[in-house]
Design a protein around this motif. Sequence first.
Motif, PDB file in Angstrom:
ATOM      1  N   ASP A  42       0.803  -1.223   0.000  1.00  0.00           N
ATOM      2  CA  ASP A  42       0.000   0.000   0.000  1.00  0.00           C
ATOM      3  C   ASP A  42       0.836   1.273   0.000  1.00  0.00           C
ATOM      4  OD1 ASP A  42      -2.445  -1.366  -0.008  1.00  0.00           O
ATOM      5  OD2 ASP A  42      -2.385  -1.629   2.172  1.00  0.00           O
ATOM      6  N   ASP A  43       2.108   1.179   0.368  1.00  0.00           N
ATOM      7  CA  ASP A  43       2.951   2.372   0.477  1.00  0.00           C
ATOM      8  C   ASP A  43       3.809   2.622  -0.756  1.00  0.00           C
ATOM      9  OD1 ASP A  43       2.005   2.959   3.009  1.00  0.00           O
ATOM     10  OD2 ASP A  43       3.527   1.739   4.010  1.00  0.00           O
ATOM     11  N   VAL A  44       3.577   1.874  -1.809  1.00  0.00           N
ATOM     12  CA  VAL A  44       4.349   2.045  -3.046  1.00  0.00           C
ATOM     13  C   VAL A  44       3.403   2.472  -4.162  1.00  0.00           C
ATOM     14  CG1 VAL A  44       5.800   0.916  -4.773  1.00  0.00           C
ATOM     15  CG2 VAL A  44       6.040   0.308  -2.355  1.00  0.00           C
ATOM     16  N   GLY A  45       3.770   3.532  -4.871  1.00  0.00           N
ATOM     17  CA  GLY A  45       2.936   4.034  -5.954  1.00  0.00           C
ATOM     18  C   GLY A  45       3.382   3.529  -7.315  1.00  0.00           C
ATOM     19  N   ILE A  46       2.479   3.622  -8.278  1.00  0.00           N
ATOM     20  CA  ILE A  46       2.764   3.168  -9.637  1.00  0.00           C
ATOM     21  C   ILE A  46       3.925   3.956 -10.244  1.00  0.00           C
ATOM     22  CG2 ILE A  46       1.859   3.096 -11.990  1.00  0.00           C
ATOM     23  CD1 ILE A  46       0.831   0.861 -10.241  1.00  0.00           C
ATOM     24  N   ARG A  47       3.950   5.262 -10.028  1.00  0.00           N
ATOM     25  CA  ARG A  47       5.031   6.087 -10.571  1.00  0.00           C
ATOM     26  C   ARG A  47       6.384   5.630 -10.045  1.00  0.00           C
ATOM     27  NH1 ARG A  47       6.091   9.204 -14.701  1.00  0.00           N
ATOM     28  NH2 ARG A  47       4.103  10.308 -14.441  1.00  0.00           N
ATOM     29  N   GLU A  48       6.458   5.287  -8.772  1.00  0.00           N
ATOM     30  CA  GLU A  48       7.716   4.813  -8.191  1.00  0.00           C
ATOM     31  C   GLU A  48       8.180   3.520  -8.855  1.00  0.00           C
ATOM     32  OE1 GLU A  48       8.014   5.379  -3.662  1.00  0.00           O
ATOM     33  OE2 GLU A  48       5.863   5.251  -4.058  1.00  0.00           O
ATOM     34  N   VAL A  55      10.809   2.784 -16.948  1.00  0.00           N
ATOM     35  CA  VAL A  55       9.792   2.801 -18.003  1.00  0.00           C
ATOM     36  C   VAL A  55       8.775   3.884 -17.664  1.00  0.00           C
ATOM     37  CG1 VAL A  55      10.047   0.334 -18.489  1.00  0.00           C
ATOM     38  CG2 VAL A  55       8.304   1.103 -16.850  1.00  0.00           C
ATOM     39  N   SER A  56       7.933   4.214 -18.621  1.00  0.00           N
ATOM     40  CA  SER A  56       6.857   5.164 -18.371  1.00  0.00           C
ATOM     41  C   SER A  56       5.689   4.446 -17.704  1.00  0.00           C
ATOM     42  CB  SER A  56       6.386   5.786 -19.688  1.00  0.00           C
ATOM     43  OG  SER A  56       5.756   4.808 -20.501  1.00  0.00           O
ATOM     44  N   THR A  57       4.815   5.219 -17.080  1.00  0.00           N
ATOM     45  CA  THR A  57       3.627   4.594 -16.491  1.00  0.00           C
ATOM     46  C   THR A  57       2.738   4.006 -17.587  1.00  0.00           C
ATOM     47  OG1 THR A  57       2.518   6.757 -16.481  1.00  0.00           O
ATOM     48  CG2 THR A  57       3.612   6.063 -14.445  1.00  0.00           C
ATOM     49  N   THR A  58       2.754   4.608 -18.772  1.00  0.00           N
ATOM     50  CA  THR A  58       1.976   4.064 -19.891  1.00  0.00           C
ATOM     51  C   THR A  58       2.462   2.668 -20.250  1.00  0.00           C
ATOM     52  OG1 THR A  58       1.576   6.275 -20.803  1.00  0.00           O
ATOM     53  CG2 THR A  58       1.307   4.399 -22.292  1.00  0.00           C
ATOM     54  N   THR A  59       3.778   2.505 -20.303  1.00  0.00           N
ATOM     55  CA  THR A  59       4.339   1.182 -20.598  1.00  0.00           C
ATOM     56  C   THR A  59       3.991   0.195 -19.496  1.00  0.00           C
ATOM     57  OG1 THR A  59       6.176   2.098 -21.871  1.00  0.00           O
ATOM     58  CG2 THR A  59       6.485  -0.099 -20.947  1.00  0.00           C
ATOM     59  N   LEU A  60       4.080   0.646 -18.261  1.00  0.00           N
ATOM     60  CA  LEU A  60       3.743  -0.239 -17.147  1.00  0.00           C
ATOM     61  C   LEU A  60       2.313  -0.752 -17.279  1.00  0.00           C
ATOM     62  CD1 LEU A  60       4.599   0.258 -13.414  1.00  0.00           C
ATOM     63  CD2 LEU A  60       2.274  -0.337 -14.096  1.00  0.00           C
ATOM     64  N   PHE A  61       1.380   0.148 -17.569  1.00  0.00           N
ATOM     65  CA  PHE A  61      -0.021  -0.267 -17.642  1.00  0.00           C
ATOM     66  C   PHE A  61      -0.315  -1.118 -18.874  1.00  0.00           C
ATOM     67  CE2 PHE A  61      -1.014   3.316 -14.643  1.00  0.00           C
ATOM     68  CZ  PHE A  61      -1.550   2.504 -13.654  1.00  0.00           C
ATOM     69  N   LYS A  62       0.528  -1.037 -19.903  1.00  0.00           N
ATOM     70  CA  LYS A  62       0.352  -1.930 -21.047  1.00  0.00           C
ATOM     71  C   LYS A  62       0.606  -3.379 -20.642  1.00  0.00           C
ATOM     72  CE  LYS A  62       1.472   1.242 -24.850  1.00  0.00           C
ATOM     73  NZ  LYS A  62       2.459   1.565 -25.917  1.00  0.00           N
ATOM     74  N   HIS A  63       1.517  -3.568 -19.710  1.00  0.00           N
ATOM     75  CA  HIS A  63       1.846  -4.913 -19.242  1.00  0.00           C
ATOM     76  C   HIS A  63       0.978  -5.340 -18.061  1.00  0.00           C
ATOM     77  CE1 HIS A  63       5.454  -5.613 -21.704  1.00  0.00           C
ATOM     78  NE2 HIS A  63       5.705  -4.316 -21.561  1.00  0.00           N
ATOM     79  N   PRO A  65      -2.423  -4.013 -16.217  1.00  0.00           N
ATOM     80  CA  PRO A  65      -3.518  -3.036 -16.223  1.00  0.00           C
ATOM     81  C   PRO A  65      -3.961  -2.568 -14.843  1.00  0.00           C
ATOM     82  CG  PRO A  65      -4.316  -5.230 -16.798  1.00  0.00           C
ATOM     83  CD  PRO A  65      -2.827  -5.303 -16.802  1.00  0.00           C
ATOM     84  N   VAL A  66      -3.686  -3.367 -13.807  1.00  0.00           N
ATOM     85  CA  VAL A  66      -4.025  -2.963 -12.441  1.00  0.00           C
ATOM     86  C   VAL A  66      -2.825  -3.229 -11.543  1.00  0.00           C
ATOM     87  CG1 VAL A  66      -6.508  -3.358 -12.708  1.00  0.00           C
ATOM     88  CG2 VAL A  66      -5.037  -5.216 -11.904  1.00  0.00           C
ATOM     89  N   LYS A  67      -2.750  -2.514 -10.452  1.00  0.00           N
ATOM     90  CA  LYS A  67      -1.593  -2.618  -9.558  1.00  0.00           C
ATOM     91  C   LYS A  67      -1.428  -4.033  -9.016  1.00  0.00           C
ATOM     92  CE  LYS A  67       0.340  -0.557  -5.331  1.00  0.00           C
ATOM     93  NZ  LYS A  67       0.087   0.375  -4.198  1.00  0.00           N
TER      94      LYS A  67
END
Length: 202
Positions: A42-48, A55-63, A65-67
Motif C-alpha cells: 500500500d505504500d508504493v505508488g505506480i510512478r515509483e 519505463v513510463s507509467t503508460t508502458t507499465l499499464f500496457k503490461h 492493467p491494475v496494480k
Amino acid sequence: MTDPATQTGTAPPTGRRERKKAATRQAIADAALRLFLERGYDDVGIREIADAADVSTTTLFKHFPVKEALVFDEDADQEARLLAAVRERPEGQSIPAALREHALRSRILAADGDARFTAWFDLINSTPALRDYLQGMWLRHANALAQVIAEESGLAADDPACTALAHFALEAPRAALAHADPRQAVTRAFDLLEHGWLAISG
C-alpha cells in the motif's frame, strides 16, 4: 513471481521484439516486488515502480492493467500450464494423475526453502487487496480447468464433478502445507480422489 501453481517455466519468447517485451515486463515485475517487500504494497505508488524499472507509467499499464497484477505476473502462464497438464497428458494417464503431477511441481510445497517466495507469500496474506485478487485469479483458473476437464472426459460442461476436481486440484498444494510431509499429503489426496473419479468417468 510464481504463485501457488507450478515452478515449471514456459518456453522463452523467440523473436527479438517478443524477447524485449518479456524483458521489460520482467523488469517491471521485479522492481514492483522489490519495492513491495521493502515498504509494503500500500505504500508504493505506480510512478515509483515505473521509475525503478526505467519505463513510463503508460508502458507499465500496457503490461499490468491494475496494480495487483504486478504481484501475479505469471498469471496467464500459470493457467496455460495448468490446462496443458490435462490436455497434453500422456496417453492412458488419468486426469487426476496428470493434475497430481502438476500439483507436485507446485512451488508452494518448497516455500520453506525459498526465503524470497516465503516473503512474497506473506505479502499476499497480509494485504487484503492482494488476497482478493488472488481469490479472483483462483476462481478464473478453476473455471477454465473445469471446462478442460469436461472436454477431455466427455462429461457435460456443467457437471459438478468437473468443478469439484478443478477446485480440489488447485487447493491441494495449499492444504498439504498443514502436514509434516506436504508432498506425501498431495500424493495421498490425489490417490484417494482418483478412485472416485474413475467411478464417475468410467
